[in-house]
Design an enzyme around this catalytic site. Structure first.
Site, PDB file in Angstrom:
ATOM      1  CG  ASP A 113      -1.237  -4.325   0.889  1.00  0.00           C
ATOM      2  OD1 ASP A 113      -2.224  -3.628   0.640  1.00  0.00           O
ATOM      3  OD2 ASP A 113      -1.025  -4.831   2.015  1.00  0.00           O
ATOM      4  CD  GLU A 133      -1.826   0.658   0.406  1.00  0.00           C
ATOM      5  OE1 GLU A 133      -2.844   0.985   1.019  1.00  0.00           O
ATOM      6  OE2 GLU A 133      -0.991  -0.127   0.881  1.00  0.00           O
TER       7      GLU A 133
END
Ligand code: NOJ
Length: 556
Positions: free
Chosen positions: A220, A282
């Site tokens: 993330d 990401e």
């Protein structure tokens, strides 16, 4: 050490492991399947539905976070990286899920959230209790405020969800204290990645899940861990999911060069395990060449291709982004990835039903321009067949195999994405793509769980998208996906290479191995390529031509 010859070629040749060709299905645990009827999906619910994914024909699943969390950002605020939130089950349920997935031939990727913890994490609680200058505070980004009373934030950074990226804490004696940085919600304090303790902790978290058998990590906010040392003012508002424009200077909070050393170290840990465990970035980073730096041979394996997701539905835009993406990843020997939907963006069945070039909405609600549903689905199907014919690895988001649209009339009172509140009700946020998905048209909560409970209300039209209305039905979106995934595998489409045959304003066509793929973006129908029609996103017209917004796969 890993002795598997299929790992990414360290000498710069193209990589060849399972992940270079994989179709990876994103499960958003809150909304996939609810086993206990509390209205929130859970791990046993997922395990019970793994058969669906095996039947669909995907290679791997990526699970959004299921760790203990106050759920300030739907689990992207992690309070304990080594456990499962009771909402979703227990640690044994994760073990069972991993084992059952493996038995069905599916790999499992979990989400890792290293940029920030939850404010409920023991580290952050300790930091508040310990006070300024303490080693506990040094794990986060605490600073004194500006102005005589320190009541101004340390710099002008904005949170991605809206409002300032700094919150002032109250000291144990009740007096206003320092400020802490949170690029997202106040409940998500940013970690200080210059601190060796933080680095060591995450190496250990990686090992914790690798030891439990996971096949990789989706990382993330991979572009956010390192901040420019002087925390210089930036003066730009943060736009949710914004990337770096080519022309603009790099923001001091994103894509700093030092972030790559972290991933090199992580890669060494993954490579010390058996099998091929992967890291997926990401990272909302542009241009594609800058993103490709995250997938150099000694760093991550894949990075999400958000430039592709954001590209307009026009032939020139699609041609440009596909070409650029392939070139950028070829340059570092990594596979290109493709993605059209995820839990942060308007589902592509709705996004493509909006005016082309009309901007990228951050959520759609009552009173906003509503997508044209039939047009959106037609284009979404065409876009999907275009994507699944491209060389590389593709990501699917739960429900897109049903043609599921965004919930675009969700009552604002039901919204739970912090974006809605933090933006002062100007950005509706991401709830519309997170609504629990329909399995059975006539069951309570459309088969999401055993009761009617659903943490976000499901619209009545969910029935027509339910899996049991589509399974075995020729021409349904579900069967279109299943056939595409089978043909993609049979014809080795993931391996390419891609050879362009036509790249005009109206039609894109390319050859990939035995297949010729044609997508018609123009206003008039066009003849299909010569050969046997293997698959199409919608029927040909009465004259056997490919209508507008249709993609066909033909064997020459
Ligand atoms: C990206 C995740 O996909 C998104 O859902 C989350 O809100 C932010 N990172 C912050 O963790």
């Amino acid at each position: 050490m890993n002795t598997d010859a299929t790992q990414q070629d360290q000498s710069g040749g193209p990589a060849t492991g399972w992940w270079t060709e994989a179709v990876i299905y994103q499960i958003y645990p809150r909304s996939f399947a609810d086993s206990d009827g509390d209205g929130i999906g859970d791990l046993p619910g997922i395990t019970a539905r793994l058969g669906h994914l095996a039947e669909l024909g995907v290679d791997a699943v990526w699970l959004s976070p299921f760790y203990p969390s106050p759920q300030a950002d739907a689990g992207y605020d992690v309070a304990d990286y080594r456990d499962v939130d009771p909402l979703f089950g227990r640690l044994e349920d994760a073990d069972k899920l991993i084992a059952e997935a493996r038995a069905k031939g599916l790999k499992v990727i979990v989400d890792l959230v290293p940029n920030h913890t939850s404010s409920a994490h023991t580290w952050f609680r300790a930091a508040l209790a310990a006070g300024p200058g303490s080693p506990e505070r040094a794990r986060y980004v605490f600073r004194d405020g500006l102005g005589p009373d320190g009541d101004q934030p340390p710099n002008d950074w904005q949170s991605v969800f809206g409002g300032p990226a700094w919150t002032r804490v109250t000291d144990p004696d009740g007096r206003p204290g320092q400020w802490y940085l949170h690029l997202f919600d106040t409940g998500q304090p940013d970690l200080n990645w210059d601190n060796p303790e933080v680095q060591t902790e995450f190496l250990d978290v990686l090992r914790f899940w690798l030891d439990r058998g996971v096949d990789g990590f989706r990382v993330d906010v991979a572009h956010g861990l390192i901040k420019q040392a002087d925390l210089a003012n930036w003066q730009e508002p943060q736009e949710i999911l914004s990337g770096n424009e080519v022309e603009k200077p790099r923001p001091p909070m994103w894509d700093q060069d030092a972030v790559h050393e972290i991933y090199r170290e992580w890669r060494r840990v993954l490579d010390s395990y058996d099998g091929e465990r992967i890291l997926v970035a990401e990272a909302w980073v542009e241009p594609a060449e800058r993103l490709a730096r995250y997938v150099r041979p000694d760093e991550m394996h894949q990075a999400f291709n958000f430039e592709y997701l954001l590209a307009s539905w026009t032939a020139p835009a699609q041609y440009a982004v596909i070409t650029r993406s392939l070139e950028a990843t070829d340059g570092v020997g990594a596979p290109t990835t493709w993605v059209l939907s995820n839990h942060d963006v308007v589902r592509h069945a709705s996004r493509l039903g909006l005016t082309i070039g009309g901007g990228r909405p951050n959520g759609i609600g009552i009173g906003d321009q509503q997508p044209e549903a039939a047009l959106g689905l037609r284009r979404a199907r065409a876009a999907t067949l275009l994507m699944l014919a491209l060389p590389g690895s593709a990501y699917l988001y739960q429900g897109e195999e049903l043609g599921l649209p965004e919930h675009t009339t969700l009552p604002d009172e039901a919204r739970q994405d912090p974006t809605w509140e933090r933006s002062g009700h100007t950005q509706r946020g991401r709830d519309g793509c997170r609504v629990p998905i329909p399995w059975e048209a006539d069951a309570p909560s459309y088969g999401f769980g055993p009761t009617d409970a659903s943490w976000l209300p499901q619209p009545p039209l969910w029935a027509e998208y339910a899996l049991d209305r589509q399974r075995g039905v020729a021409g349904s979106t579900y069967e279109m996906y299943r056939t595409a995934l089978r043909l993609r595998r049979e014809h080795g489409l993931a391996r390419g290479p891609l050879e362009w045959l036509s790249s005009g304003d109206e039609v894109l066509a390319f050859r990939n191995r035995a297949l010729t793929v044609l997508a018609n973006f123009g206003d008039t129908a066009v003849p299909p390529p010569v050969g046997e029609l293997l698959h199409s996103s919608a029927p040909l017209d009465a004259d056997g031509r490919v209508p507008t917004d249709v993609t066909v796969w033909v064997r020459a």
